[in-house]
Design an enzyme around this catalytic site. Sequence first.
Site, PDB file in Angstrom:
ATOM      1  CG  HIS A   1      -0.627  -1.189  -3.120  1.00  0.00           C
ATOM      2  ND1 HIS A   1       0.000  -1.126  -1.893  1.00  0.00           N
ATOM      3  CD2 HIS A   1      -0.445  -2.458  -3.568  1.00  0.00           C
ATOM      4  CE1 HIS A   1       0.558  -2.296  -1.621  1.00  0.00           C
ATOM      5  NE2 HIS A   1       0.292  -3.130  -2.622  1.00  0.00           N
TER       6      HIS A   1
ATOM      7  CG  ASP B   1      -1.528  -6.762  -4.647  1.00  0.00           C
ATOM      8  OD1 ASP B   1      -0.911  -5.733  -4.324  1.00  0.00           O
ATOM      9  OD2 ASP B   1      -1.566  -7.787  -3.942  1.00  0.00           O
TER      10      ASP B   1
ATOM     11  CG  HIS C   1      -3.078  -4.798   0.391  1.00  0.00           C
ATOM     12  ND1 HIS C   1      -3.726  -5.116  -0.794  1.00  0.00           N
ATOM     13  CD2 HIS C   1      -1.757  -5.007   0.160  1.00  0.00           C
ATOM     14  CE1 HIS C   1      -2.837  -5.504  -1.690  1.00  0.00           C
ATOM     15  NE2 HIS C   1      -1.633  -5.444  -1.144  1.00  0.00           N
TER      16      HIS C   1
ATOM     17  NE  ARG D   1       6.337  -6.576   6.889  1.00  0.00           N
ATOM     18  CZ  ARG D   1       6.337  -6.646   5.566  1.00  0.00           C
ATOM     19  NH1 ARG D   1       7.421  -6.304   4.883  1.00  0.00           N
ATOM     20  NH2 ARG D   1       5.273  -7.066   4.913  1.00  0.00           N
TER      21      ARG D   1
END
Length: 736
Positions: free
Chosen positions: A587, A589, A659, A669
């Site tokens: 996508h 931002d 990204h 994570r």
Amino acid sequence: MAVRALKLLTTLLAVVAAASQAEVESEAGWGMVTPDLLFAEGTAAYARGDWPGVVLSMERALRSRAALRALRLRCRTQCAADFPWELDPDWSPSPAQASGAAALRDLSFFGGLLRRAACLRRCLGPPAAHSLSEEMELEFRKRSPYNYLQVAYFKINKLEKAVAAAHTFFVGNPEHMEMQQNLDYYQTMSGVKEADFKDLETQPHMQEFRLGVRLYSEEQPQEAVPHLEAALQEYFVAYEECRALCEGPYDYDGYNYLEYNADLFQAITDHYIQVLNCKQNCVTELASHPSREKPFEDFLPSHYNYLQFAYYNIGNYTQAVECAKTYLLFFPNDEVMNQNLAYYAAMLGEEHTRSIGPRESAKEYRQRSLLEKELLFFAYDVFGIPFVDPDSWTPEEVIPKRLQEKQKSERETAVRISQEIGNLMKEIETLVEEKTKESLDVSRLTREGGPLLYEGISLTMNSKLLNGSQRVVMDGVISDHECQELQRLTNVAATSGDGYRGQTSPHTPNEKFYGVTVFKALKLGQEGKVPLQSAHLYYNVTEKVRRIMESYFRLDTPLYFSYSHLVCRTAIEEVQAERKDDSHPVHVDNCILNAETLVCVKEPPAYTFRDYSAILYLNGDFDGGNFYFTELDAKTVTAEVQPQCGRAVGFSSGTENPHGVKAVTRGQRCAIALWFTLDPRHSERDRVQADDLVKMLFSPEEMDLSQEQPLDAQQGPPEPAQESLSGSESKPKDEL
């Protein structure tokens, strides 16, 4: 049979008699002067400087046109209700009656048609009383009366009305420079209020929709929901009105009536298909706004898309499921929405989720629209009457195969011609680019290589090594001890509430996530539910990253926090075997990426005000979860970053940096995700509250960013390391 035929004949004769009587009755029913005459009187008054006359005539012209529209709507709606198309479905003729059955069915159909026509004639009155020329209709659509009115109001010192008229005209004519100058002048005048600048022709459904979207974009889902729901209600009202207004006289397209020669059924077909075309185009009309060059794409389905996200954000999963399923009526193969539905099923349970269906109003709307499209495509295929489908959601099976093949051939021809032209243009562009690329690259690299400010931070990769622009990877931003402390903070804070407000989509059901915002962490620290110093560290680290981003990219304008949160994602072990999805699909931002067309549309629900983004990793002891940049096609990977403690990725938030994040397949994570804006109007409200809370809780000495001392701001730009971040060469909705 003879008795039935006699009854039908008697009915038809009664209808004819009623229609002739209506001629007399209706002539006295329309006493208002027509809009075109009033408009002409207004322009004449303007020419002679009769300002009160301009106001009187133009206001009456607007009221007259509105009254005509209301009359058409009332008559067509009422007559359709009183005289619907009704064929007796239970009546089937015997073999002896078969020869006359078709004639009786025709008589029954035309009997209903004549009854409705008589009703309309009686209700509407003579056609001449309510017809406007195409040129005059265009004047009203262009809002021309308000142009005259704003001058006249100003001349007679009705300033509030002058401002409203000027604004109304300008909304419909945004390129009109003189009106822009008038509005600028009005803004300088004393006594003029912001509330005076109102659009007198605004459509309720569009006003509610734009307000709902604005509130949604400002991360106020609770406030956005009632406006988006109101927009839906108003949309269906406006849609039915638009459809009713389509049932007017046949448009012969200029002087074609001189050559028009059609039999009964061809004439009926031509007119009916024209009406259906008009009704389908209501979709485009209702999705249009004067401030936009093009209508909103997939306007009605987008309401359910926004509502699904908004209901999710306020924790109303039942309504979110209903809206998600309604959206899937139009786009059943939408990958993200199906993932969202799977997420809801995991939250609510499969059985409860199955019991929730899409909205009936949308089901009825879709069914009627598809039936109309079938007729329109049939007419296109058989009679050659063109039909341009306004919707992108129409299933392919609605279009006749022969027409599909024809359209495919036309598209292929158009694509081939376009490619040939494009290849020629590309050759020219390549020659120009080759001469300018090297100098531009040097300029960008020089521009973005500012100091990293703090000791211990090293530049690992710059834009050149990341195969893009406005990209950077740094190591050593925080220490191992700080990584561990912040990771513990997330796990502890999550037990008091995930703090995860403002995300734009539910996440993959293959991972669990929880997080905490800066303000939430500080509040929990104040209440003694988490270590206060850990919350303060979180606050300081985000400020540290903001300063580094400002310095490295050499920004002339300060960065403001748009949204920030500390979040951990944990792989669900039992569902990883056949997993194919990402943690976050590719996508951009600050715009909506369409990878197929290589276009990114900068409009809500994208956070269009975001300018820079950063992510600071707290650990690397997990499998998967790599961050990667791509081209606009969302497939060609240009660089990949492997997370580790203290590593930060920073980049500009626009189309130059699509990204995504690969799936976390084992372990947890954790990272701090940050978005920044150059516009202080979009500064995060939680951050302002956090700033105030820090001032209250800590002394000035404790409020220092950290014990580290910034480096000399005059140092030279750092040199990046040469190795790949992912340990291998790079291979060719809204969290980082």
